[in-house]
Design a protein around this motif. Structure first.
Motif, short mmCIF file in Angstrom:
data_model
loop_
_atom_site.label_atom_id
_atom_site.label_comp_id
_atom_site.label_asym_id
_atom_site.label_seq_id
_atom_site.Cartn_x
_atom_site.Cartn_y
_atom_site.Cartn_z
N ARG A 51 -0.99 -1.90 -5.12
CA ARG A 51 -1.44 -3.16 -5.74
C ARG A 51 -0.26 -4.07 -6.07
NH1 ARG A 51 -6.32 -0.72 -9.53
NH2 ARG A 51 -7.99 -1.16 -8.03
N PHE A 52 0.84 -3.50 -6.54
CA PHE A 52 1.97 -4.35 -6.88
C PHE A 52 2.65 -4.90 -5.63
CE2 PHE A 52 6.54 -4.98 -7.51
CZ PHE A 52 6.47 -6.07 -8.35
N ILE A 53 2.92 -4.04 -4.66
CA ILE A 53 3.67 -4.46 -3.49
C ILE A 53 2.85 -5.35 -2.57
CG2 ILE A 53 4.83 -3.65 -1.40
CD1 ILE A 53 6.49 -3.14 -3.86
N ILE A 54 1.59 -5.00 -2.35
CA ILE A 54 0.76 -5.77 -1.41
C ILE A 54 -0.02 -6.87 -2.11
CG2 ILE A 54 -1.09 -5.63 0.31
CD1 ILE A 54 -0.34 -2.67 0.66
N GLY A 55 -0.59 -6.52 -3.28
CA GLY A 55 -1.43 -7.48 -4.00
C GLY A 55 -2.85 -7.47 -3.47
N GLY A 56 -3.81 -7.64 -4.37
CA GLY A 56 -5.21 -7.75 -3.98
C GLY A 56 -5.80 -6.49 -3.39
N VAL A 57 -5.27 -5.32 -3.77
CA VAL A 57 -5.74 -4.05 -3.21
C VAL A 57 -6.85 -3.50 -4.09
CG1 VAL A 57 -5.13 -1.69 -2.61
CG2 VAL A 57 -3.51 -3.56 -2.19
N ALA A 58 -8.02 -3.24 -3.51
CA ALA A 58 -9.13 -2.70 -4.27
C ALA A 58 -9.17 -1.17 -4.21
CB ALA A 58 -10.45 -3.26 -3.75
N THR A 59 -8.98 -0.63 -3.02
CA THR A 59 -9.03 0.82 -2.84
C THR A 59 -7.92 1.26 -1.89
OG1 THR A 59 -10.52 0.71 -0.94
CG2 THR A 59 -11.54 0.84 -3.14
N MET A 60 -7.46 2.51 -2.04
CA MET A 60 -6.47 3.04 -1.12
C MET A 60 -7.04 3.15 0.29
SD MET A 60 -3.43 3.44 -2.03
CE MET A 60 -3.03 4.35 -0.55
N SER A 61 -8.29 3.59 0.39
CA SER A 61 -8.88 3.77 1.72
C SER A 61 -8.95 2.47 2.50
CB SER A 61 -10.27 4.40 1.59
OG SER A 61 -11.13 3.56 0.85
N GLY A 62 -8.97 1.35 1.78
CA GLY A 62 -9.05 0.07 2.45
C GLY A 62 -7.74 -0.43 3.01
N VAL A 63 -6.61 0.14 2.56
CA VAL A 63 -5.31 -0.38 3.01
C VAL A 63 -4.42 0.66 3.67
CG1 VAL A 63 -5.24 -2.23 1.29
CG2 VAL A 63 -4.28 0.00 0.71
N ARG A 64 -4.63 1.94 3.37
CA ARG A 64 -3.70 2.94 3.89
C ARG A 64 -3.84 3.05 5.42
NH1 ARG A 64 -6.38 6.24 6.44
NH2 ARG A 64 -4.37 6.67 7.42
N GLY A 65 -2.72 3.43 6.03
CA GLY A 65 -2.73 3.61 7.47
C GLY A 65 -2.56 2.34 8.27
N ARG A 66 -2.48 1.19 7.59
CA ARG A 66 -2.28 -0.09 8.28
C ARG A 66 -1.02 -0.76 7.74
NH1 ARG A 66 -5.55 -3.76 6.98
NH2 ARG A 66 -6.82 -2.78 5.38
N TRP A 67 -0.32 -1.45 8.61
CA TRP A 67 0.92 -2.12 8.20
C TRP A 67 0.63 -3.37 7.38
CZ3 TRP A 67 5.29 0.26 8.17
CH2 TRP A 67 5.58 1.25 9.12
#
Length: 207
Positions: free
Chosen positions: A141-157
């Motif tokens: 959430r801090f580095i990317i911003g706007g992160v709701a869930t880990m499953s929604g962002v992990r594994g993608r650049w």
């Protein structure tokens, strides 16, 4: 908007800047309530020229006692993850979103994150890694911003000021959910990081 990254510094100058930040600022910091209950600040450690910088959430009990990041059970798993990439702990850089242990290992509060993360930003600016690996939701959430869930962002650049970012699960979560599926998911994320920095995996043995 973030300003451009500063110029890359020589290794010795990086190491000195990090040392001074730790000793003169972080170790004496009283910018938020977390200072009241800490035993030690946990600045971070590793190679100032590291290609890969891991960012976790905050110190746990063992880290608070020792002043070192990721040295408890989750840290032992992170060490195995790093070894699986063909690296030693001393060849990466490890830091946290906050430098003091939140009581009861709770997630850091928003005002605590705002008070502490300028230190992390300066660490990243100094080390200038090729890849940031965020471990868990608060770091993402801090580095990317706007992160709701880990499953929604992990594994993608993703990207932070031109540095590539790979979110993955926190080692503590992996320990709580120690299934083949979770372990293979994290390994898939780390293999993408390895490819990005030109590492070939050593032969793996099953955990």
């Amino acid at each position: 908007l973030w300003p451009p990254l500063p110029p890359v510094l020589p290794t010795a100058q990086k190491a000195e800047l990090l040392r001074r930040m730790d000793e003169a600022e972080v170790s004496k910091c009283r910018k938020c309530r977390l200072c009241a209950s800490r035993s030690n600040t946990v600045f971070g450690e590793g190679d100032p020229d590291a290609l890969i910088l891991f960012v976790g959430e905050g110190p746990g009990e063992t880290e608070d006692q020792t002043g070192r990041p990721f040295v408890g059970k989750a840290g032992a798993l992170l060490d195995r993850m790093i070894a699986g990439m063909g690296l030693r702990r001393e060849q990466v850089y490890i830091a946290n979103v906050v430098k003091c242990r939140p009581p009861g290992n709770r997630a850091p509060l928003d005002d605590e994150v705002r008070a502490c993360t300028p230190y992390l930003v300066r660490q990243i600016e100094t080390v200038r890694p090729r890849v940031i690996v965020t471990l868990g939701l608060p770091a993402a959430r801090f580095i990317i911003g706007g992160v709701a869930t880990m499953s929604g962002v992990r594994g993608r650049w993703h990207a932070w000021r031109g540095i590539r970012v790979m979110p993955t699960y926190h080692p503590a979560y992996v320990l709580r959910s120690y299934t083949r599926e979770v372990r293979e998911t994290v390994w898939s994320d780390l293999k993408q990081v390895m490819a990005e920095v030109g590492l070939k995996p050593p032969p793996r043995r099953e955990d």
